[in-house]
Design a protein around this motif. Structure first.
Motif, short mmCIF file in Angstrom:
data_model
loop_
_atom_site.label_atom_id
_atom_site.label_comp_id
_atom_site.label_asym_id
_atom_site.label_seq_id
_atom_site.Cartn_x
_atom_site.Cartn_y
_atom_site.Cartn_z
N GLY A 52 13.10 -0.95 -8.47
CA GLY A 52 13.90 -2.07 -7.97
C GLY A 52 13.09 -2.99 -7.08
N LYS A 53 11.76 -2.97 -7.25
CA LYS A 53 10.85 -3.80 -6.45
C LYS A 53 9.86 -4.45 -7.40
CE LYS A 53 11.37 -0.83 -2.54
NZ LYS A 53 10.82 -0.01 -1.53
N ARG A 54 9.20 -5.48 -6.88
CA ARG A 54 8.15 -6.11 -7.68
C ARG A 54 7.04 -6.59 -6.77
NH1 ARG A 54 8.35 -11.78 -8.42
NH2 ARG A 54 9.95 -12.74 -7.17
N ALA A 62 0.83 -1.21 0.00
CA ALA A 62 0.00 0.00 0.00
C ALA A 62 0.86 1.26 0.00
CB ALA A 62 -0.95 -0.01 1.20
N ASP A 63 1.93 1.26 0.79
CA ASP A 63 2.84 2.42 0.83
C ASP A 63 3.47 2.67 -0.54
OD1 ASP A 63 2.28 2.81 3.51
OD2 ASP A 63 4.14 1.87 4.21
N LEU A 64 3.96 1.61 -1.19
CA LEU A 64 4.57 1.77 -2.51
C LEU A 64 3.53 2.24 -3.52
CD1 LEU A 64 6.90 1.60 -4.51
CD2 LEU A 64 6.43 -0.86 -4.73
N LEU A 65 2.32 1.72 -3.45
CA LEU A 65 1.27 2.13 -4.37
C LEU A 65 0.93 3.61 -4.22
CD1 LEU A 65 -0.92 -1.06 -4.19
CD2 LEU A 65 0.12 -0.13 -6.28
N THR A 108 -3.11 -11.91 -1.18
CA THR A 108 -2.52 -10.72 -0.59
C THR A 108 -1.39 -10.25 -1.50
OG1 THR A 108 -3.03 -11.47 1.65
CG2 THR A 108 -1.37 -9.73 1.44
N VAL A 109 -1.49 -8.99 -1.93
CA VAL A 109 -0.45 -8.40 -2.76
C VAL A 109 0.64 -7.88 -1.82
CG1 VAL A 109 0.12 -6.62 -4.45
CG2 VAL A 109 -2.15 -7.70 -4.48
N ASP A 110 1.86 -8.33 -2.04
CA ASP A 110 3.01 -7.90 -1.26
C ASP A 110 4.04 -7.33 -2.23
OD1 ASP A 110 4.64 -7.45 0.92
OD2 ASP A 110 4.93 -9.57 1.40
N VAL A 111 5.10 -6.76 -1.70
CA VAL A 111 6.16 -6.21 -2.52
C VAL A 111 7.49 -6.72 -1.96
CG1 VAL A 111 6.33 -4.05 -1.22
CG2 VAL A 111 7.06 -4.11 -3.59
N VAL A 112 8.41 -7.06 -2.86
CA VAL A 112 9.74 -7.53 -2.47
C VAL A 112 10.79 -6.83 -3.32
CG1 VAL A 112 8.95 -9.81 -1.68
CG2 VAL A 112 9.64 -9.49 -4.06
N ALA A 113 12.01 -6.86 -2.83
CA ALA A 113 13.13 -6.30 -3.60
C ALA A 113 13.39 -7.18 -4.81
CB ALA A 113 14.37 -6.21 -2.72
N GLY A 114 13.80 -6.57 -5.89
CA GLY A 114 14.09 -7.30 -7.12
C GLY A 114 13.24 -6.77 -8.24
N ARG A 115 13.72 -6.93 -9.42
CA ARG A 115 13.01 -6.37 -10.56
C ARG A 115 12.41 -7.49 -11.39
NH1 ARG A 115 14.89 -1.65 -14.68
NH2 ARG A 115 13.03 -1.82 -15.97
N GLY A 116 11.11 -7.45 -11.57
CA GLY A 116 10.45 -8.40 -12.44
C GLY A 116 10.50 -7.89 -13.86
N SER A 117 10.12 -8.73 -14.79
CA SER A 117 10.05 -8.24 -16.17
C SER A 117 8.62 -7.81 -16.44
CB SER A 117 10.49 -9.33 -17.13
OG SER A 117 9.61 -10.42 -17.05
N GLY A 118 8.41 -7.17 -17.53
CA GLY A 118 7.07 -6.73 -17.87
C GLY A 118 6.94 -5.22 -17.76
N PHE A 119 5.71 -4.77 -17.78
CA PHE A 119 5.43 -3.35 -17.83
C PHE A 119 4.83 -2.80 -16.55
CE2 PHE A 119 5.21 -5.04 -22.15
CZ PHE A 119 6.21 -4.28 -22.73
N SER A 120 4.92 -3.53 -15.46
CA SER A 120 4.37 -3.09 -14.19
C SER A 120 5.12 -1.85 -13.71
CB SER A 120 4.46 -4.23 -13.18
OG SER A 120 3.61 -4.01 -12.09
N VAL A 121 4.39 -0.85 -13.20
CA VAL A 121 4.98 0.46 -12.90
C VAL A 121 6.00 0.46 -11.75
CG1 VAL A 121 3.06 1.79 -13.84
CG2 VAL A 121 3.05 1.16 -11.42
N GLU A 122 6.04 -0.58 -10.95
CA GLU A 122 7.01 -0.61 -9.85
C GLU A 122 8.40 -1.04 -10.28
OE1 GLU A 122 5.85 -4.91 -9.93
OE2 GLU A 122 4.90 -2.99 -10.40
N ALA A 123 8.55 -1.59 -11.47
CA ALA A 123 9.84 -2.14 -11.93
C ALA A 123 11.00 -1.16 -11.79
CB ALA A 123 9.72 -2.64 -13.36
#
Length: 135
Positions: free
Chosen positions: A121-123, A27-30, A103-118
């Motif tokens: 450095g998080k996914r 939620a904070d990242l969003l 439950t949507v969570d966030v972790v360090a690391g970069r996923g592929s794709g077009f998601s705006v958090e990429a």
């Protein structure tokens, strides 16, 4: 659901329980991403690889249709100006996950794709638990 999570409003007809939540970190990242990109949405497709991760897009950038279901609606506003964030899932994926709470969570690391958090450095990722069906 963890006590520090944000539950989505119920959107499926005939149900009175939330099927999806956000961790406090997600939620904070969003909220940060909302300030940068404007209104947001999630779509969970169930494809292979990163297609099975929830993808976050600027609202309306991913076109939903009859093959998608609106699983939940979050309010990220914390009591300020409304910040509705829809969580969509492909109907086919929902057939597999209908018995789980997501439950949507966030972790360090970069996923592929077009998601705006990429670029952060998080996914985002999904943590699922079997539903505790209401009586």
């Amino acid at each position: 659901m963890a006590p520090d999570s944000l539950a989505a409003a119920v959107t499926l007809p005939g149900e009175d329980f939330s099927r999806v939540a956000l961790t406090a970190a997600a939620a904070d990242l969003l909220r940060v991403l909302w300030r940068r990109h404007g209104p947001l949405m999630f779509h969970q497709s169930g494809g292979c690889c990163d297609g099975s991760a929830p993808m976050c897009y600027p609202a309306g950038d991913f076109q939903t249709g009859d093959s998608d279901i609106l699983l939940g609606l979050f309010d990220l506003s914390e009591g300020l100006e409304p910040q509705p964030l829809e969580f969509w899932m492909s109907r086919e994926q929902f057939a597999y996950w209908s018995h789980t709470h997501l439950t949507v969570d966030v972790v360090a690391g970069r996923g592929s794709g077009f998601s705006v958090e990429a670029p952060e450095g998080k996914r985002f990722l999904i943590r699922s638990t079997l539903m505790d069906w209401p009586d």
